[in-house]
Design an enzyme around this catalytic site. Structure first.
Site, PDB file in Angstrom:
ATOM      1  N   GLU C  68       1.063  -1.234   0.036  1.00 40.35           N
ATOM      2  CA  GLU C  68       0.036  -0.051   0.097  1.00 40.35           C
ATOM      3  C   GLU C  68       0.636   1.173   0.040  1.00 40.35           C
ATOM      4  O   GLU C  68       0.291   2.183  -0.523  1.00 40.35           O
ATOM      5  CB  GLU C  68      -1.035   0.015   1.098  1.00 40.35           C
ATOM      6  CG  GLU C  68      -2.308  -0.830   1.040  1.00 40.35           C
ATOM      7  CD  GLU C  68      -1.896  -2.493   1.298  1.00 40.35           C
ATOM      8  OE1 GLU C  68      -0.949  -2.840   1.639  1.00 40.35           O
ATOM      9  OE2 GLU C  68      -2.709  -3.284   1.022  1.00 40.35           O
ATOM     10  N   HIS C 136     -10.263  -5.801   9.277  1.00 42.24           N
ATOM     11  CA  HIS C 136     -11.040  -5.634   7.807  1.00 42.24           C
ATOM     12  C   HIS C 136     -12.366  -4.894   8.064  1.00 42.24           C
ATOM     13  O   HIS C 136     -13.285  -5.329   7.231  1.00 42.24           O
ATOM     14  CB  HIS C 136     -11.194  -6.993   7.671  1.00 42.24           C
ATOM     15  CG  HIS C 136      -9.900  -7.774   6.722  1.00 42.24           C
ATOM     16  ND1 HIS C 136      -8.826  -8.202   7.643  1.00 42.24           N
ATOM     17  CD2 HIS C 136      -9.551  -7.944   5.846  1.00 42.24           C
ATOM     18  CE1 HIS C 136      -7.815  -8.780   7.034  1.00 42.24           C
ATOM     19  NE2 HIS C 136      -8.134  -8.614   5.663  1.00 42.24           N
TER      20      HIS C 136
END
Lengths: 313, 101, 328
Positions: C68, C136
């Site tokens: 990321e 998540h």
């Protein structure tokens, strides 16, 4: 005068300018928080000798040598360092974020390793737009433990980005010696798992840096993918103006004996391209240019506080 | 007998479906196992097949139209002649197999 | 809902609204590219990039490794060098891995270079809890609202996903575009004609008199359900969908709160330093006398165990109870 000699003298001039510039800056009482390149001039100067007007250069927070070597006007650089309005970033960037993209200096970034992925992005843009040229990104050994470097090496290799990563390895991350911070030796081996060509050169020898940079830059420019150049250098000052010296005095002294300016001048004198008189003249010119830059910056205005919110969004 | 064709719920997360394609026109006789219609959910395609033979008598939800689960999409019959009822909802459900892909 | 777009509309899934916005902008401007995990032939985790790889090719719709910091950094660098990238961060939880290039570079690029550089990058990310566990599930848009130089938007309908994404792709600086796992099952009307939804405009989704519920993203549906519950008791709720968190439309919220006299902010994220805390602070600066309450997730990570997850997140029942307490 042949081109080769003219080029060699130009390298000497460029290094002398950086040294004189930083000396003038340090004599100024309001010099602020600085990271000096003294001792490491050959890395930036040798690298920039390999760059064309189509290329972009990014650097770490040790930005003075890269900016001056890239050809940025010294008065403007000094103004930016002192936070003055005429600087290319309007005084807002300072040393840590000095930038002049239209002059081929995409910019410094003060977060260690923070410019690496950015440089890959600039290279991607060049590749997508079919532009000639490549991107060189300078960083120190301190950035070599970062995940950002790993991610950049991987993606640059995968996408064959026109990117030259230049590690200006002065052996220390502030107070931590390389051997205590980094397992790979030499640091250029970081590039091997990714199939990226790499070289380690003497960063105190401007011609060694230049020649390696030319070869690796050409590799990147030719669309063959990224390359990695490690330059072993010695910094003469402390890590920053806010940091204490941690190295033994003998070590610093031994480093200064290998001064890139002294070595290059001696080489030119030995080849008969430089006499004492010319050398003194070149030093005076550098001092004069530095003094002029400081005068300009000193008398330049600070940004208007009423413009505090300019360019935020 | 007249039957209603509907996609039986519940299907996790699915509220509405859009008809992608009818695999035949009114009057077609579908054999057991034959694909009648495909519908799209927000993440998948639902294939509706006949579980027994029948005649497609009336399409209530055309290609591109939306309908909820358990709501009639069409009317099926054992033959082509039987008169159609006024309301689709009261009819027994036509036996189908459906697969979410 | 009363806020369907004017003019002829077509009904589509939330993911189709995103794909449509991207397709139009990519056709209009060759500088728009997409980077992300599984965005290419896979078409995105929610099929929100469906068809784009086939239409625009691998150079413009690029799968990236799981990295990321590099995904965002490369997008930011490319933006600063003249492209208009959208980088997809599949889970908002992983945005944290790329905060350095987003916050330290992109949000500051224009300022730190004195206007020489701009970083027109859209970071699209999906927030919210749906059974996938503590790492998540997060909604951290409140952390990003206060970053100078960064704009943050959060659609709750396909129409706004389409319009806000088009606007985001035309912005001159970085934009964080936050959608939500529980929005993807939605279908809704989107205007047939191409159009952009401007930033900085909240939308009143439901008219009411007794309380203003200011909310955004996945919680808009919960607010709606709570309003239905409360209507049965004679309490009418006005629901304001923020849509744009930075810039924030305080005027619309304040006008509603001035009329109803009660403001309840609702978010799936934490209330501490949350979106609601900011909304209420700003509204109070103009309205000295106002009853307020904040509703958000419980102060615990959202585990994947369904009973615990449900216990963590605001639901219609809890919101209705909070409204009753506020008005009592």
């Amino acid at each position: 005068m042949t081109t080769r000699i003219a080029d060699s003298l130009a390298l000497l001039r460029a290094m002398l300018l950086i040294r004189a510039f930083e000396s003038a800056l340090m004599r100024h009482s309001g010099h602020g928080f600085q990271l000096l390149s003294s001792g490491q001039e050959a890395v930036a100067v040798g690298l920039c000798a390999a760059l064309t007007k189509h290329d972009q250069l990014l650097s770490s927070g040790r930005s003075i040598a890269p900016a001056l070597a890239r050809g940025l006007e010294p008065g403007m650089v000094m103004a930016e360092l002192l936070g003055k309005s005429p600087g290319p970033c309007g005084g807002r960037g300072g040393r840590g974020h000095l930038a002049w993209p239209s002059q081929g200096f995409f910019g410094a970034h003060a977060v260690v390793g923070g410019n690496l992925t950015i440089a890959a992005g600039v290279a991607l843009a060049m590749q997508l737009r079919g532009q000639p040229g490549m991107v060189a990104c300078m960083f120190g050994d301190g950035a070599c433990g970062s995940g950002a470097l790993h991610e950049t090496l991987n993606i640059a290799a995968l996408w064959q980005l026109p990117l030259l990563l230049v590690c200006d390895n002065n052996g220390y991350s502030v107070s931590t010696p390389q051997a205590q911070a980094l397992a790979p030796q030499p640091l250029a081996t970081l590039a091997s798992p990714f199939g990226i060509p790499a070289a380690t050169v003497d960063g105190m020898d401007v011609l060694a840096v230049r020649d390696a940079a030319i070869e690796l830059a050409e590799h990147a420019r030719a669309g063959k993918g990224p390359a990695f150049l490690e330059c072993l250098s010695v910094r003469f000052a402390t890590h920053s103006t806010a940091t204490r010296e941690t190295r033994p005095a003998e070590e610093v002294a031994a480093g200064k004996v290998r001064c890139p300016i002294g070595q290059h001048a001696m080489r030119l004198e030995g080849e008969g391209c430089l006499d004492r008189q010319t050398r003194v003249q070149l030093e005076h010119e550098a001092d004069a240019a530095a003094a002029s830059a400081l005068r300009f910056a000193d008398s330049a205005p600070y940004p208007d506080p009423r413009e505090l919110l300019l360019n935020v969004v | 007998m007249i039957y209603q064709l509907a996609v039986p719920g519940p299907i996790e997360d699915v509220e509405e479906l859009r008809v992608l394609e009818w695999h035949g026109d009114v009057g077609k006789i579908f054999a057991a196992g034959e694909m009648i219609v495909e519908l799209e959910t927000h993440k998948a395609v639902v294939e509706v097949r006949a579980a027994r033979p029948g005649v497609l008598r009336l399409i209530l939800c055309a290609t591109g139209d939306w309908e909820r689960l358990d709501r009639p999409l069409a009317l099926f019959g054992d033959d082509a002649a039987e008169p159609l009822p006024a309301s689709a909802e009261t009819q027994a459900k036509f036996l189908v197999e459906f697969e979410v892909t | 809902m009363s806020s369907d777009p004017p003019g002829p509309t077509v009904k589509m899934f939330f993911r189709e609204a995103i794909a449509r916005a991207l397709r139009e902008e990519m056709e209009r401007d060759e500088r728009v590219i997409i980077l992300g995990q599984d965005v290419g032939h896979y078409g995105g985790s929610y099929k929100e990039f469906s068809g784009l790889y086939e239409r625009f090719g691998a150079a413009r719709v690029r799968d990236t490794p799981v990295a990321e910091a590099a995904m965002i950094g490369v997008a930011v660098g490319a933006a600063a060098a003249g492209m208009r990238p959208l980088v997809s961060i599949t889970y908002m939880d992983f945005l944290m891995l790329g905060l350095d290039p987003l916050v330290n570079y992109a949000a500051k690029a224009r300022y730190k270079t004195g206007g020489q550089l701009r970083a027109p990058v859209v970071v699209k990310t999906t927030a919210g809890a749906r059974g996938q566990g503590v790492a998540h599930s997060q909604c951290i848009e409140a952390w990003m609202m206060g970053v100078p130089g960064l704009k943050v938007v959060a659609p709750s309908t396909p129409a706004d996903a389409y319009g806000l994404l088009k606007s985001a792709l035309r912005e001159e600086g970085p934009v964080l575009f936050v959608d939500h796992k529980r929005l993807f099952p939605l279908a809704g009307e989107v205007a047939v004609d191409e159009h952009c939804v401007p930033f900085g405009q909240a939308l009143i989704r439901r008219r009411g008199d007794h309380v203003t519920i200011a909310t955004h993203s996945g919680m808009c549906r919960v607010a709606d359900a709570a309003a239905e519950l409360l209507a049965a008791s004679g309490i009418s709720c006005e629901i304001v969908d923020l849509r744009s968190l930075a810039p924030l439309d305080v005027t619309t919220i304040a006008a509603s709160a001035a009329r109803t006299g009660a403001l309840l902010t609702l978010e799936e994220g934490q209330v501490t330093c949350g979106v609601g805390a900011e909304v209420q602070s700003r509204v109070r600066e103009g309205l000295a006398i106002l009853r307020t309450a904040r509703v958000g997730a419980a102060a615990a990570p959202v585990s994947s165990s369904p009973v615990l997850e449900a216990a963590c997140l605001p639901d219609a029942g809890r919101v209705a109870a909070a409204v009753r307490r506020l008005l009592s």
